[in-house]
Write a protein that holds these residues in place. Structure first.
Motif, PDB file in Angstrom:
ATOM      1  N   ALA A  50       0.832  -1.207   0.000  1.00  0.00           N
ATOM      2  CA  ALA A  50       0.000   0.000   0.000  1.00  0.00           C
ATOM      3  C   ALA A  50       0.868   1.259   0.000  1.00  0.00           C
ATOM      4  N   LEU A  51       1.932   1.262   0.769  1.00  0.00           N
ATOM      5  CA  LEU A  51       2.822   2.413   0.824  1.00  0.00           C
ATOM      6  C   LEU A  51       3.481   2.659  -0.529  1.00  0.00           C
ATOM      7  N   GLU A  52       3.919   1.596  -1.195  1.00  0.00           N
ATOM      8  CA  GLU A  52       4.601   1.766  -2.477  1.00  0.00           C
ATOM      9  C   GLU A  52       3.654   2.256  -3.563  1.00  0.00           C
ATOM     10  N   LEU A  53       2.362   1.991  -3.423  1.00  0.00           N
ATOM     11  CA  LEU A  53       1.379   2.561  -4.348  1.00  0.00           C
ATOM     12  C   LEU A  53       1.055   4.003  -3.975  1.00  0.00           C
ATOM     13  N   ALA A  54       1.062   4.290  -2.677  1.00  0.00           N
ATOM     14  CA  ALA A  54       0.683   5.627  -2.206  1.00  0.00           C
ATOM     15  C   ALA A  54       1.724   6.674  -2.563  1.00  0.00           C
ATOM     16  N   ARG A  55       2.994   6.341  -2.505  1.00  0.00           N
ATOM     17  CA  ARG A  55       4.045   7.348  -2.717  1.00  0.00           C
ATOM     18  C   ARG A  55       3.956   8.020  -4.086  1.00  0.00           C
ATOM     19  N   PRO A  56       3.931   7.268  -5.206  1.00  0.00           N
ATOM     20  CA  PRO A  56       3.832   7.963  -6.501  1.00  0.00           C
ATOM     21  C   PRO A  56       2.502   8.664  -6.705  1.00  0.00           C
ATOM     22  N   LEU A  57       1.427   8.116  -6.130  1.00  0.00           N
ATOM     23  CA  LEU A  57       0.129   8.781  -6.253  1.00  0.00           C
ATOM     24  C   LEU A  57       0.137  10.105  -5.495  1.00  0.00           C
ATOM     25  N   GLY A  58       0.706  10.100  -4.298  1.00  0.00           N
ATOM     26  CA  GLY A  58       0.796  11.328  -3.523  1.00  0.00           C
ATOM     27  C   GLY A  58       1.629  12.387  -4.228  1.00  0.00           C
ATOM     28  N   ARG A  59       2.753  11.964  -4.846  1.00  0.00           N
ATOM     29  CA  ARG A  59       3.580  12.923  -5.581  1.00  0.00           C
ATOM     30  C   ARG A  59       2.807  13.522  -6.749  1.00  0.00           C
ATOM     31  N   ALA A  60       2.058  12.684  -7.468  1.00  0.00           N
ATOM     32  CA  ALA A  60       1.302  13.163  -8.625  1.00  0.00           C
ATOM     33  C   ALA A  60       0.221  14.155  -8.214  1.00  0.00           C
ATOM     34  N   LEU A  61      -0.373  13.940  -7.048  1.00  0.00           N
ATOM     35  CA  LEU A  61      -1.463  14.803  -6.590  1.00  0.00           C
ATOM     36  C   LEU A  61      -0.978  15.970  -5.736  1.00  0.00           C
ATOM     37  N   GLY A  62       0.284  15.926  -5.341  1.00  0.00           N
ATOM     38  CA  GLY A  62       0.790  16.967  -4.448  1.00  0.00           C
ATOM     39  C   GLY A  62       0.265  16.834  -3.036  1.00  0.00           C
ATOM     40  N   VAL A  63       0.012  15.599  -2.606  1.00  0.00           N
ATOM     41  CA  VAL A  63      -0.515  15.333  -1.262  1.00  0.00           C
ATOM     42  C   VAL A  63       0.524  14.538  -0.475  1.00  0.00           C
ATOM     43  N   PRO A  64       0.897  14.965   0.728  1.00  0.00           N
ATOM     44  CA  PRO A  64       1.884  14.206   1.498  1.00  0.00           C
ATOM     45  C   PRO A  64       1.375  12.835   1.907  1.00  0.00           C
ATOM     46  N   VAL A  65       2.305  11.889   1.951  1.00  0.00           N
ATOM     47  CA  VAL A  65       2.030  10.510   2.378  1.00  0.00           C
ATOM     48  C   VAL A  65       2.820  10.258   3.653  1.00  0.00           C
ATOM     49  N   ARG A  66       2.142   9.798   4.684  1.00  0.00           N
ATOM     50  CA  ARG A  66       2.809   9.534   5.959  1.00  0.00           C
ATOM     51  C   ARG A  66       2.697   8.047   6.268  1.00  0.00           C
ATOM     52  N   HIS A  67       3.834   7.381   6.344  1.00  0.00           N
ATOM     53  CA  HIS A  67       3.821   5.929   6.540  1.00  0.00           C
ATOM     54  C   HIS A  67       3.728   5.540   8.013  1.00  0.00           C
TER      55      HIS A  67
END
Length: 240
Positions: free
Chosen positions: A139-156
Motif C-alpha cells: 500500500a505504501l509503495e502505491l501511495a508514494r507515486p500517487l501522492g507525488r502526482a497529486l501533491g498530497v503528502p504521504v505519511r507511513h
C-alpha cells in the motif's frame, strides 16, 4: 514533458523496451502492458459512491450502505478486482514483482480522483512481522507515486498495526472483522488534519479499512475517505 524527460523516455525505450507483463508483447504508452491487455483492465465506472462496490448500473449508494453506512465518508477504487488486474496484483503483492507494482502505480496515477483532494494520505500499515517477511508495504509503495502526482503528502507512520493478524485472504466477512478488531492504533502524539485518506491496494469486504477509519474518527478526523486501487465485487449468492 520537458526536453530532458523526453530524452530519458526515449533512452529507456531503446535500452529497456517496455514489455507486457501479461503476454510478452511490446508495451505501450510507457507501460509494461500492451494496448490489448491494458484495454482489458476492468474499470470500476459504475459503483457505490460510499463503498465503491461494483454495481450493474449507476447508483448513489448500494443497499448495504443504505442499511448500515461504513465508518468512512466516501470511497474511490478506479478498477474492479478481476482479470487481468488481479494477475498483476498477485505478482506484486505475493510474488515480489516490483515491475508489476510500478505498472499498477502508474495505472492509478493516470486516473483523476473524483473526490476533493485530501490533506494527507495514510497507507494501511503492515505489522512488523509481515513487513519483514514481505520486504515492503504494497500500500505504501502505491501511495508514494500517487501522492507525488497529486501533491498530497504521504505519511507511513501515522497509523500502527499493533497486533499481528491472520491473512485475510481465506476468511469470510465476519471472520475478517474479528481478525482486525483492535489491530490498529494512532501513533502517540500524532496530530492529523481534518481530511485524511486511507489507502490500500485492494478492498474486498472493507473490514481492514473500516477498522482503520474508526481509529481516525475516534482521533477527531472530520472526513475519512478510503482509496483502493481495486474493489472486489460482491460474492455471488448460492442458489437456494
Amino acid at each position: 514533458m520537458d526536453a530532458l524527460a523526453r530524452h530519458l523516455a526515449h533512452l529507456h525505450a531503446w535500452l529497456l523496451p517496455w514489455r507486457c507483463l501479461l503476454c510478452g508483447d511490446a508495451g505501450g504508452d510507457g507501460l509494461d502492458l500492451c494496448h490489448a491487455c491494458a484495454a482489458e483492465l476492468p474499470r470500476n465506472t459504475s459503483c457505490c459512491a460510499r463503498c465503491a462496490l461494483p454495481l450493474p448500473r449507476a447508483a448513489a449508494t448500494c443497499g448495504r450502505c443504505q442499511r448500515k453506512p461504513p465508518p468512512w465518508d466516501a470511497a474511490w477504487a478506479p478498477f474492479r478486482y478481476g482479470w487481468p488486474l488481479d494477475r498483476l496484483e498477485a505478482r506484486y503483492k505475493f510474488g515480489r514483482d516490483l515491475a508489476a507494482g510500478r505498472t499498477l502505480a502508474r495505472l492509478w496515477r493516470c486516473v483523476p480522483p473524483p473526490l476533493a483532494r485530501p490533506t494527507l494520505i495514510l497507507p494501511v500499515p503492515l505489522h512488523r512481522s509481515r513487513l519483514r517477511q514481505r520486504g515492503y508495504n504494497q500500500a505504501l509503495e502505491l501511495a508514494r507515486p500517487l501522492g507525488r502526482a497529486l501533491g498530497v503528502p504521504v505519511r507511513h507512520d501515522g497509523l500502527l498495526r499493533v497486533r499481528a493478524t491472520e491473512a485475510q485472504t481465506e476468511l469470510d466477512a465476519a471472520a475478517r472483522r474479528r481478525n482486525v478488531r483492535g489491530a490498529f492504533a494512532l501513533r502517540e502524539g500524532r496530530v492529523l488534519p481534518a481530511h485524511v485518506v486511507l489507502l490500500d491496494d485492494v478492498m474486498t469486504t472493507g473490514a481492514t479499512l473500516a477498522e482503520c477509519a474508526r481509529v481516525l474518527k475516534r482521533a477527531g478526523v472530520a472526513r475519512v475517505e478510503v482509496w483502493a486501487l481495486a474493489r472486489a465485487p460482491a460474492p455471488r449468492q448460492r442458489p437456494l
